[in-house]
Design a protein around this motif. Structure first.
Motif, short mmCIF file in Angstrom:
data_model
loop_
_atom_site.label_atom_id
_atom_site.label_comp_id
_atom_site.label_asym_id
_atom_site.label_seq_id
_atom_site.Cartn_x
_atom_site.Cartn_y
_atom_site.Cartn_z
N MET A 142 0.85 -1.20 0.00
CA MET A 142 0.00 0.00 0.00
C MET A 142 0.88 1.25 0.00
SD MET A 142 -2.87 1.11 2.77
CE MET A 142 -3.72 -0.45 2.54
N THR A 143 0.62 2.18 -0.87
CA THR A 143 1.40 3.41 -0.91
C THR A 143 1.13 4.23 0.33
OG1 THR A 143 -0.33 4.55 -2.09
CG2 THR A 143 1.36 3.49 -3.43
N GLU A 144 2.05 5.15 0.60
CA GLU A 144 1.88 5.98 1.80
C GLU A 144 0.59 6.76 1.70
OE1 GLU A 144 5.18 8.38 2.69
OE2 GLU A 144 4.10 9.57 4.19
N ARG A 145 -0.14 6.79 2.79
CA ARG A 145 -1.45 7.41 2.78
C ARG A 145 -1.34 8.90 2.46
NH1 ARG A 145 -1.59 3.79 6.96
NH2 ARG A 145 -3.37 2.36 6.99
N LYS A 171 -19.83 5.94 -1.85
CA LYS A 171 -19.05 7.18 -1.85
C LYS A 171 -17.95 7.14 -0.79
CE LYS A 171 -21.00 9.80 -5.02
NZ LYS A 171 -20.22 10.28 -6.19
N ILE A 172 -18.29 6.58 0.38
CA ILE A 172 -17.31 6.46 1.45
C ILE A 172 -16.15 5.56 1.00
CG2 ILE A 172 -16.90 5.40 3.71
CD1 ILE A 172 -18.13 8.10 4.00
N LEU A 173 -16.48 4.45 0.32
CA LEU A 173 -15.44 3.53 -0.14
C LEU A 173 -14.56 4.21 -1.20
CD1 LEU A 173 -14.20 0.75 0.04
CD2 LEU A 173 -15.85 -0.05 -1.67
N GLU A 174 -15.18 4.97 -2.10
CA GLU A 174 -14.41 5.72 -3.11
C GLU A 174 -13.46 6.70 -2.43
OE1 GLU A 174 -16.84 7.68 -5.99
OE2 GLU A 174 -18.03 5.89 -6.40
N PHE A 175 -13.97 7.36 -1.41
CA PHE A 175 -13.17 8.33 -0.67
C PHE A 175 -11.96 7.66 -0.01
CE2 PHE A 175 -12.28 10.56 3.38
CZ PHE A 175 -11.96 11.82 2.90
N HIS A 199 -6.10 6.17 0.06
CA HIS A 199 -5.05 5.14 0.14
C HIS A 199 -4.43 4.83 -1.23
CE1 HIS A 199 -5.69 3.86 4.36
NE2 HIS A 199 -6.95 4.19 4.13
N ASP A 200 -4.83 5.56 -2.29
CA ASP A 200 -4.32 5.29 -3.64
C ASP A 200 -4.57 3.85 -4.07
OD1 ASP A 200 -3.37 7.76 -4.47
OD2 ASP A 200 -1.47 7.52 -3.42
N GLN A 201 -5.80 3.39 -3.87
CA GLN A 201 -6.13 2.02 -4.26
C GLN A 201 -7.45 1.98 -5.02
OE1 GLN A 201 -4.78 -0.37 -0.32
NE2 GLN A 201 -5.35 -1.59 -2.10
N ASP A 202 -7.68 0.86 -5.69
CA ASP A 202 -8.95 0.63 -6.38
C ASP A 202 -9.97 0.18 -5.32
OD1 ASP A 202 -11.13 -0.68 -7.77
OD2 ASP A 202 -9.83 -0.78 -9.53
#
Length: 268
Positions: A1-4, A231-235, A240-243
């Protein structure tokens, strides 16, 4: 996971230590003194009033609710009756019914009773969607909404309930230290455990049998009504730079219609 990604001071906020739950007990005590008039009582009450009187009182109720809703604090029936309805309490059900019609037809809003026991009302956007599909609060449009989205996101990602220590630690990583005064919000703990709780976006309760005392967060009634889990999941995915689909369980919960339609098409 990339840095938040870090939310800047213009996106979130800071501090208070006691959950504000005593006001809920006060609501129950005051509202318990009110009795719902029967249909016959309402009818008799209407016969003693002119249509203009009822319309005027309805307009006052609509105005009161619109003003109160600006702070996103649920409107209590006890307050409505005490401050606005007053001597018209025997026709209260009719006034609320007419007010609800005005909100839908004129303002495109729906008056929702989120707590039938304590008779608490909120206004939500009326999108003509099923109750199971809440009227979505869009992406954070101001710093406090950004703060709220982070907390709702953490709760959602952790299965619906999370200890407050984890929330404070995550906010600290995002440069929002609950132990320090924040440039944007001031006292972060007070915003989270008092303001968001009063607005019913969050529930903040003591965890039984913990020593030292611990508290936990859950989504509040207004969040369930207004906030889209998709929307919360998209946010959170953006944070977190993830799908979003990389969180399989959460994605299924946030997009039940989409995932079920995919499953049915793949089985053909």
């Amino acid at each position: 996971m990339t840095e938040r990604k870090r939310l800047s001071n213009s996106q979130i906020s800071s501090q208070s230590k006691r959950p504000s739950s005593s006001f809920v007990a006060q609501e129950e005590d005051e509202d318990a003194m009110l009795t719902q008039p029967s249909t016959s009582q309402v009818q008799k009450g209407l016969e003693k009033l002119s249509p203009a009187q009822v319309d005027q009182k309805t307009a006052e109720v609509v105005q009161y609710i619109l003003v109160k809703d600006q702070k996103k604090v649920p409107i209590r029936r006890a307050d409505l009756v005490k401050h606005i309805v007053k001597d018209y309490r025997t026709v209260y059900p009719e006034i609320i019914k007419r007010a609800s019609r005005i909100f839908e037809q004129v303002f495109g809003l729906k008056l929702v009773e989120i707590d039938p026991k304590n008779h608490l009302y909120i206004l939500v956007n009326n999108l003509d969607t099923p109750v199971s599909d809440p009227s979505p609060v869009e992406y954070p449009s101001n710093p406090k909404t950004g703060l709220l989205f982070v907390i709702l996101g953490v709760i959602f990602m952790k299965g619906g309930v999370v200890r407050d220590k984890l929330v404070w630690n995550i906010l600290k990583k995002l440069r929002v230290d609950s132990g320090l005064k924040h440039d944007e919000f001031g006292d972060v703990r007070k915003v989270v455990t008092d303001e968001f709780v009063r607005q019913r976006y969050l529930e903040y309760n003591r965890v039984p049998h913990t020593e030292p005392v611990e508290y936990e967060f859950r989504w509040g009634q207004r969040a369930d009504m207004e906030v889209s889990k998709a929307k919360i999941l998209e946010f959170m995915a953006e944070l977190h730079d993830q799908d979003p689909r990389s969180w399989t369980q959460q994605y299924k919960e946030a997009n039940p219609t989409h995932t079920s339609s995919q499953a049915s098409s793949s089985s053909r």
